[in-house]
Design a protein around this motif. Sequence first.
Motif, PDB file in Angstrom:
ATOM      1  N   LYS A 137       0.831  -1.209   0.000  1.00 34.32           N
ATOM      2  CA  LYS A 137       0.000   0.000   0.000  1.00 34.32           C
ATOM      3  C   LYS A 137       0.867   1.262   0.000  1.00 34.32           C
ATOM      4  N   GLN A 138       1.954   1.240   0.766  1.00 36.60           N
ATOM      5  CA  GLN A 138       2.853   2.392   0.801  1.00 36.60           C
ATOM      6  C   GLN A 138       3.522   2.605  -0.562  1.00 36.60           C
ATOM      7  N   LEU A 139       3.946   1.500  -1.176  1.00 35.72           N
ATOM      8  CA  LEU A 139       4.639   1.604  -2.456  1.00 35.72           C
ATOM      9  C   LEU A 139       3.702   2.040  -3.579  1.00 35.72           C
ATOM     10  N   LYS A 140       2.425   1.704  -3.447  1.00 37.26           N
ATOM     11  CA  LYS A 140       1.440   2.089  -4.469  1.00 37.26           C
ATOM     12  C   LYS A 140       1.265   3.596  -4.599  1.00 37.26           C
ATOM     13  N   VAL A 141       1.603   4.326  -3.566  1.00 32.24           N
ATOM     14  CA  VAL A 141       1.448   5.784  -3.606  1.00 32.24           C
ATOM     15  C   VAL A 141       2.800   6.495  -3.662  1.00 32.24           C
ATOM     16  N   CYS A 142       3.866   5.711  -3.798  1.00 30.09           N
ATOM     17  CA  CYS A 142       5.214   6.290  -3.850  1.00 30.09           C
ATOM     18  C   CYS A 142       5.530   6.737  -5.275  1.00 30.09           C
ATOM     19  N   ILE A 187       8.037   4.194  -8.528  1.00 29.39           N
ATOM     20  CA  ILE A 187       7.801   2.998  -7.721  1.00 29.39           C
ATOM     21  C   ILE A 187       6.335   2.580  -7.853  1.00 29.39           C
ATOM     22  N   ARG A 188       5.453   3.561  -7.826  1.00 30.37           N
ATOM     23  CA  ARG A 188       4.021   3.299  -7.949  1.00 30.37           C
ATOM     24  C   ARG A 188       3.708   2.538  -9.235  1.00 30.37           C
ATOM     25  N   HIS A 189       4.290   2.964 -10.338  1.00 27.66           N
ATOM     26  CA  HIS A 189       4.045   2.320 -11.629  1.00 27.66           C
ATOM     27  C   HIS A 189       4.491   0.859 -11.602  1.00 27.66           C
ATOM     28  N   ILE A 190       5.647   0.594 -11.027  1.00 24.89           N
ATOM     29  CA  ILE A 190       6.170  -0.772 -10.985  1.00 24.89           C
ATOM     30  C   ILE A 190       5.250  -1.676 -10.162  1.00 24.89           C
ATOM     31  N   VAL A 191       4.793  -1.170  -9.013  1.00 23.98           N
ATOM     32  CA  VAL A 191       3.908  -1.968  -8.163  1.00 23.98           C
ATOM     33  C   VAL A 191       2.598  -2.273  -8.880  1.00 23.98           C
ATOM     34  N   ALA A 231      14.536  -3.186  -3.597  1.00 27.74           N
ATOM     35  CA  ALA A 231      14.047  -4.439  -3.024  1.00 27.74           C
ATOM     36  C   ALA A 231      14.761  -4.749  -1.713  1.00 27.74           C
ATOM     37  N   SER A 232      16.069  -4.551  -1.678  1.00 25.39           N
ATOM     38  CA  SER A 232      16.835  -4.813  -0.455  1.00 25.39           C
ATOM     39  C   SER A 232      16.363  -3.923   0.693  1.00 25.39           C
ATOM     40  N   GLU A 233      16.072  -2.669   0.379  1.00 21.83           N
ATOM     41  CA  GLU A 233      15.557  -1.762   1.403  1.00 21.83           C
ATOM     42  C   GLU A 233      14.179  -2.213   1.900  1.00 21.83           C
ATOM     43  N   SER A 284      12.325  -7.738  -8.687  1.00 23.70           N
ATOM     44  CA  SER A 284      11.515  -6.522  -8.774  1.00 23.70           C
ATOM     45  C   SER A 284      11.667  -5.746  -7.461  1.00 23.70           C
ATOM     46  N   LEU A 285      10.562  -5.339  -6.825  1.00 24.41           N
ATOM     47  CA  LEU A 285      10.639  -4.548  -5.589  1.00 24.41           C
ATOM     48  C   LEU A 285      10.679  -5.406  -4.331  1.00 24.41           C
ATOM     49  N   GLY A 286      10.682  -6.723  -4.504  1.00 27.48           N
ATOM     50  CA  GLY A 286      10.871  -7.610  -3.360  1.00 27.48           C
ATOM     51  C   GLY A 286       9.605  -8.056  -2.651  1.00 27.48           C
ATOM     52  N   LEU A 287       8.430  -7.730  -3.183  1.00 24.71           N
ATOM     53  CA  LEU A 287       7.195  -8.129  -2.500  1.00 24.71           C
ATOM     54  C   LEU A 287       7.000  -9.649  -2.552  1.00 24.71           C
ATOM     55  N   THR A 288       7.144 -10.226  -3.731  1.00 23.17           N
ATOM     56  CA  THR A 288       7.036 -11.683  -3.830  1.00 23.17           C
ATOM     57  C   THR A 288       8.176 -12.355  -3.085  1.00 23.17           C
ATOM     58  N   THR A 289       9.353 -11.760  -3.162  1.00 24.02           N
ATOM     59  CA  THR A 289      10.503 -12.273  -2.414  1.00 24.02           C
ATOM     60  C   THR A 289      10.182 -12.371  -0.931  1.00 24.02           C
ATOM     61  N   ALA A 290       9.523 -11.354  -0.405  1.00 23.67           N
ATOM     62  CA  ALA A 290       9.152 -11.341   1.009  1.00 23.67           C
ATOM     63  C   ALA A 290       8.214 -12.492   1.341  1.00 23.67           C
ATOM     64  N   TYR A 291       7.271 -12.767   0.462  1.00 24.93           N
ATOM     65  CA  TYR A 291       6.370 -13.904   0.685  1.00 24.93           C
ATOM     66  C   TYR A 291       7.143 -15.221   0.694  1.00 24.93           C
ATOM     67  N   LEU A 292       8.055 -15.401  -0.261  1.00 27.37           N
ATOM     68  CA  LEU A 292       8.830 -16.637  -0.326  1.00 27.37           C
ATOM     69  C   LEU A 292       9.684 -16.816   0.922  1.00 27.37           C
ATOM     70  N   ALA A 293      10.325 -15.735   1.347  1.00 26.72           N
ATOM     71  CA  ALA A 293      11.242 -15.807   2.484  1.00 26.72           C
ATOM     72  C   ALA A 293      10.514 -16.008   3.806  1.00 26.72           C
TER      73      ALA A 293
END
Length: 261
Positions: free
Chosen positions: A53-58, A81-85, A146-148, A116-125
């Motif tokens: 949600k935060q990234l969607k408005v960034c 960032i918003r466009h990528i999300v 993504a690292s941030e 990408s921005l690490g959202l799916t990565t976060a789910y996997l991890a």
Amino acid sequence: MFALRQVFLYLQHSLKSTRLHGIHSPFVFSLHNQVIRHKGNFYSFSEIEDLRKQLKVCRDIIQVQDFGAGSRVTNKLTKTIRHIVLNAATPPDLAQLLFRLVNFQNAAVILELGTSLGLTTAYLASANTKATVYSLEGCPTTAQQASENLKNLKINNVNVITGNFEDTLPALLPNLPCVDFVLFDGNHRLAPTLRYFDWCRAKATEASVFVFDDINWSPEMQQAWRQICAHPAVTISVDLFHLGLVFFRKNQPKQHFNIRF
């Protein structure tokens, strides 16, 4: 035109989809109940979705570098960032399915092609905090973002590796004992997809699962998916329309399933 084609393909997929009573494989029956149709809400979902949600408005702008087939929306060298999300991130329902699949497989060595921005990565991890996740990303600025994001989520079992997959993947694989779970989501072209599949297959075990994103994204991806399903090492393949799953379970007859998700 692309949207109309996707609607047509999805209707075709729905007509071919197997219903629960038509699944005679005990393994796929369990996969259907525990992963595909499971609607449980796990502990980490809300934190990751709050970040989404935060990234969607960034509206911060970053430089992007794409080594793959590009985007259906825009191939500009700068994006917000918003466009990528909104246009490139795996949606929550699919990302949460991947979380459940990691749990179901008890995957300990996880490989993701396309951070990408690490959202799916976060789910996997977060699906298995004792697992080690290796996430490959071609774009340096996207990898940094993504690292941030992963740091903000306090996820510390991910190694983000930056560079062209043609270089980073063959350099990484010899150092891994095996790959339990691989998500292919970084290059939507025929030849690279098949090449990366072959490279990773050398490290697969009977318990491994490979997941291919956007299998209906283009005729090239459809062809790649068909060839992968036909490979002699693949015994079970599952078409979920947006995602394709392949398993390497020995002593099991070769079967293909179309399942509505």
